[in-house]
Design a protein around this motif. Structure first.
Motif, PDB file in Angstrom:
ATOM      1  N   GLU A 197       0.851  -1.180   0.000  1.00  0.00           N
ATOM      2  CA  GLU A 197       0.000   0.000   0.000  1.00  0.00           C
ATOM      3  C   GLU A 197       0.890   1.235   0.000  1.00  0.00           C
ATOM      4  N   LEU A 198       0.750   2.059  -1.031  1.00  0.00           N
ATOM      5  CA  LEU A 198       1.465   3.339  -1.127  1.00  0.00           C
ATOM      6  C   LEU A 198       0.426   4.419  -0.852  1.00  0.00           C
ATOM      7  N   ARG A 199       0.500   5.045   0.300  1.00  0.00           N
ATOM      8  CA  ARG A 199      -0.541   5.979   0.743  1.00  0.00           C
ATOM      9  C   ARG A 199      -0.152   7.423   0.419  1.00  0.00           C
ATOM     10  N   PHE A 200      -0.606   7.897  -0.742  1.00  0.00           N
ATOM     11  CA  PHE A 200      -0.332   9.258  -1.192  1.00  0.00           C
ATOM     12  C   PHE A 200      -1.495  10.171  -0.843  1.00  0.00           C
ATOM     13  N   ASP A 201      -1.295  11.470  -0.971  1.00  0.00           N
ATOM     14  CA  ASP A 201      -2.360  12.439  -0.690  1.00  0.00           C
ATOM     15  C   ASP A 201      -3.538  12.262  -1.646  1.00  0.00           C
ATOM     16  N   THR A 202      -3.260  11.884  -2.885  1.00  0.00           N
ATOM     17  CA  THR A 202      -4.324  11.734  -3.879  1.00  0.00           C
ATOM     18  C   THR A 202      -5.063  10.408  -3.748  1.00  0.00           C
ATOM     19  N   GLY A 203      -4.604   9.542  -2.870  1.00  0.00           N
ATOM     20  CA  GLY A 203      -5.254   8.255  -2.666  1.00  0.00           C
ATOM     21  C   GLY A 203      -4.235   7.149  -2.523  1.00  0.00           C
ATOM     22  N   THR A 204      -4.678   6.029  -2.011  1.00  0.00           N
ATOM     23  CA  THR A 204      -3.793   4.890  -1.792  1.00  0.00           C
ATOM     24  C   THR A 204      -3.711   4.048  -3.054  1.00  0.00           C
ATOM     25  N   GLN A 205      -2.484   3.683  -3.418  1.00  0.00           N
ATOM     26  CA  GLN A 205      -2.272   2.760  -4.529  1.00  0.00           C
ATOM     27  C   GLN A 205      -2.007   1.383  -3.941  1.00  0.00           C
ATOM     28  N   TYR A 206      -2.713   0.384  -4.458  1.00  0.00           N
ATOM     29  CA  TYR A 206      -2.593  -0.984  -3.974  1.00  0.00           C
ATOM     30  C   TYR A 206      -1.877  -1.810  -5.043  1.00  0.00           C
ATOM     31  N   ARG A 207      -0.716  -2.359  -4.706  1.00  0.00           N
ATOM     32  CA  ARG A 207       0.096  -3.123  -5.650  1.00  0.00           C
ATOM     33  C   ARG A 207       0.384  -4.501  -5.076  1.00  0.00           C
ATOM     34  N   THR A 208       0.673  -5.447  -5.959  1.00  0.00           N
ATOM     35  CA  THR A 208       1.025  -6.787  -5.524  1.00  0.00           C
ATOM     36  C   THR A 208       2.125  -7.359  -6.403  1.00  0.00           C
ATOM     37  N   THR A 209       2.851  -8.315  -5.856  1.00  0.00           N
ATOM     38  CA  THR A 209       3.873  -9.019  -6.629  1.00  0.00           C
ATOM     39  C   THR A 209       3.284 -10.241  -7.323  1.00  0.00           C
ATOM     40  N   SER A 210       2.001 -10.480  -7.140  1.00  0.00           N
ATOM     41  CA  SER A 210       1.330 -11.613  -7.765  1.00  0.00           C
ATOM     42  C   SER A 210       1.207 -11.394  -9.277  1.00  0.00           C
ATOM     43  N   GLN A 211       0.984 -12.474 -10.007  1.00  0.00           N
ATOM     44  CA  GLN A 211       0.798 -12.394 -11.456  1.00  0.00           C
ATOM     45  C   GLN A 211      -0.588 -11.883 -11.830  1.00  0.00           C
ATOM     46  N   THR A 212      -1.518 -11.907 -10.874  1.00  0.00           N
ATOM     47  CA  THR A 212      -2.882 -11.452 -11.125  1.00  0.00           C
ATOM     48  C   THR A 212      -3.311 -10.503 -10.013  1.00  0.00           C
ATOM     49  N   GLU A 213      -4.443  -9.845 -10.221  1.00  0.00           N
ATOM     50  CA  GLU A 213      -5.001  -8.989  -9.178  1.00  0.00           C
ATOM     51  C   GLU A 213      -5.421  -9.831  -7.986  1.00  0.00           C
ATOM     52  N   ILE A 214      -5.315  -9.233  -6.806  1.00  0.00           N
ATOM     53  CA  ILE A 214      -5.749  -9.903  -5.578  1.00  0.00           C
ATOM     54  C   ILE A 214      -6.665  -8.945  -4.830  1.00  0.00           C
ATOM     55  N   THR A 215      -7.807  -9.440  -4.396  1.00  0.00           N
ATOM     56  CA  THR A 215      -8.723  -8.639  -3.592  1.00  0.00           C
ATOM     57  C   THR A 215      -8.618  -9.110  -2.154  1.00  0.00           C
ATOM     58  N   TRP A 216      -8.332  -8.154  -1.277  1.00  0.00           N
ATOM     59  CA  TRP A 216      -8.217  -8.466   0.144  1.00  0.00           C
ATOM     60  C   TRP A 216      -8.607  -7.243   0.952  1.00  0.00           C
ATOM     61  N   ASN A 217      -9.327  -7.457   2.000  1.00  0.00           N
ATOM     62  CA  ASN A 217      -9.696  -6.403   2.940  1.00  0.00           C
ATOM     63  C   ASN A 217     -10.458  -5.266   2.244  1.00  0.00           C
ATOM     64  N   GLY A 218     -11.235  -5.607   1.221  1.00  0.00           N
ATOM     65  CA  GLY A 218     -12.033  -4.613   0.506  1.00  0.00           C
ATOM     66  C   GLY A 218     -11.256  -3.818  -0.532  1.00  0.00           C
ATOM     67  N   ASN A 219     -10.001  -4.151  -0.776  1.00  0.00           N
ATOM     68  CA  ASN A 219      -9.174  -3.425  -1.747  1.00  0.00           C
ATOM     69  C   ASN A 219      -8.670  -4.385  -2.812  1.00  0.00           C
ATOM     70  N   THR A 220      -8.494  -3.853  -4.026  1.00  0.00           N
ATOM     71  CA  THR A 220      -7.960  -4.660  -5.118  1.00  0.00           C
ATOM     72  C   THR A 220      -6.508  -4.264  -5.346  1.00  0.00           C
ATOM     73  N   TYR A 221      -5.619  -5.222  -5.172  1.00  0.00           N
ATOM     74  CA  TYR A 221      -4.184  -5.027  -5.354  1.00  0.00           C
ATOM     75  C   TYR A 221      -3.843  -5.445  -6.777  1.00  0.00           C
ATOM     76  N   THR A 222      -3.394  -4.478  -7.584  1.00  0.00           N
ATOM     77  CA  THR A 222      -3.095  -4.758  -8.983  1.00  0.00           C
ATOM     78  C   THR A 222      -1.627  -5.110  -9.158  1.00  0.00           C
ATOM     79  N   ARG A 223      -1.354  -5.791 -10.258  1.00  0.00           N
ATOM     80  CA  ARG A 223       0.038  -6.057 -10.603  1.00  0.00           C
ATOM     81  C   ARG A 223       0.705  -4.708 -10.780  1.00  0.00           C
ATOM     82  N   GLY A 224       1.657  -4.416  -9.956  1.00  0.00           N
ATOM     83  CA  GLY A 224       2.260  -3.089  -9.979  1.00  0.00           C
ATOM     84  C   GLY A 224       3.572  -3.021 -10.708  1.00  0.00           C
ATOM     85  N   ASN A 225       3.881  -4.042 -11.525  1.00  0.00           N
ATOM     86  CA  ASN A 225       5.170  -4.077 -12.217  1.00  0.00           C
ATOM     87  C   ASN A 225       6.302  -3.897 -11.224  1.00  0.00           C
ATOM     88  N   ILE A 226       6.202  -4.602 -10.110  1.00  0.00           N
ATOM     89  CA  ILE A 226       7.208  -4.517  -9.060  1.00  0.00           C
ATOM     90  C   ILE A 226       8.396  -5.378  -9.463  1.00  0.00           C
TER      91      ILE A 226
END
Length: 180
Positions: free
Chosen positions: A21-50
């Motif tokens: 979770e990258l918590r910026f003033d404009t909103g939180t960005q949710y990223r994951t190291t997974s190959q696909t999106e993951i939904t957890w705790n009401g948030n969708t973590y997208t492939r963030g090209n990490i």
């Protein structure tokens, strides 16, 4: 670590995954190291090209934990975030979870690092580009001295012309307290 997480680790065919979770003033960005999106705790973590999350470890030494989070600079969204967001001193939370063969979370992830962005850099090479976020624990400025000093220079910054601390650094006599 929860009992469910320990039991999941003991199981078969699981892979570790980071949720970031990258918590910026404009909103939180949710990223994951997974190959696909993951939904957890009401948030969708997208492939963030990490590109890389360094190993996160604990130590008995008294030191301030820090790490560098590297995202692909080829993904334009990562470069745009680095250039346009006021990112320094923004909070970052990293969770470690386990996924099964269908990329589904097995149990709730565990928080493994929480800190603030202390700086960032952009590298552009012939065959790769990357945005690197430097992140340090909340205790990164633990030893920083806050407030102001009682000297003439600091006094002049706030109250130009004030002579109250002009001679604070000099003392020609010893002051005795009580009986001598």
């Amino acid at each position: 670590m929860s009992t469910a997480m320990r039991a999941a680790i003991a199981g078969d065919a699981l892979a570790p995954v980071y949720l970031i979770e990258l918590r910026f003033d404009t909103g939180t960005q949710y990223r994951t190291t997974s190959q696909t999106e993951i939904t957890w705790n009401g948030n969708t973590y997208t492939r963030g090209n990490i590109v890389g999350v360094p190993s996160i470890s604990e130590s008995y030494e008294l030191k301030i934990p820090s790490l560098s989070l590297t995202l692909s600079g080829i993904a334009q969204a990562n470069v745009t975030t680095a250039l346009l967001e006021d990112s320094v001193d923004r909070e970052v939370v990293i969770y470690l979870g386990l996924i099964d063969a269908s990329f589904a979370l097995v149990v709730d992830p565990v928080e493994v690092f929480k800190g603030r962005i202390t700086g960032w850099s952009y590298r552009d090479g012939a065959d790769s580009a990357a945005v690197e976020w430097d992140i340090a624990s909340h205790f990164a400025d633990f030893e920083r001295v806050a407030g102001r000093r009682t000297n003439d220079e600091d006094q002049q910054l706030l109250f130009a012309g004030d002579k109250g601390l002009e001679f604070a650094a000099r003392s020609d006599s010893t002051i005795s307290w009580g009986r001598s």
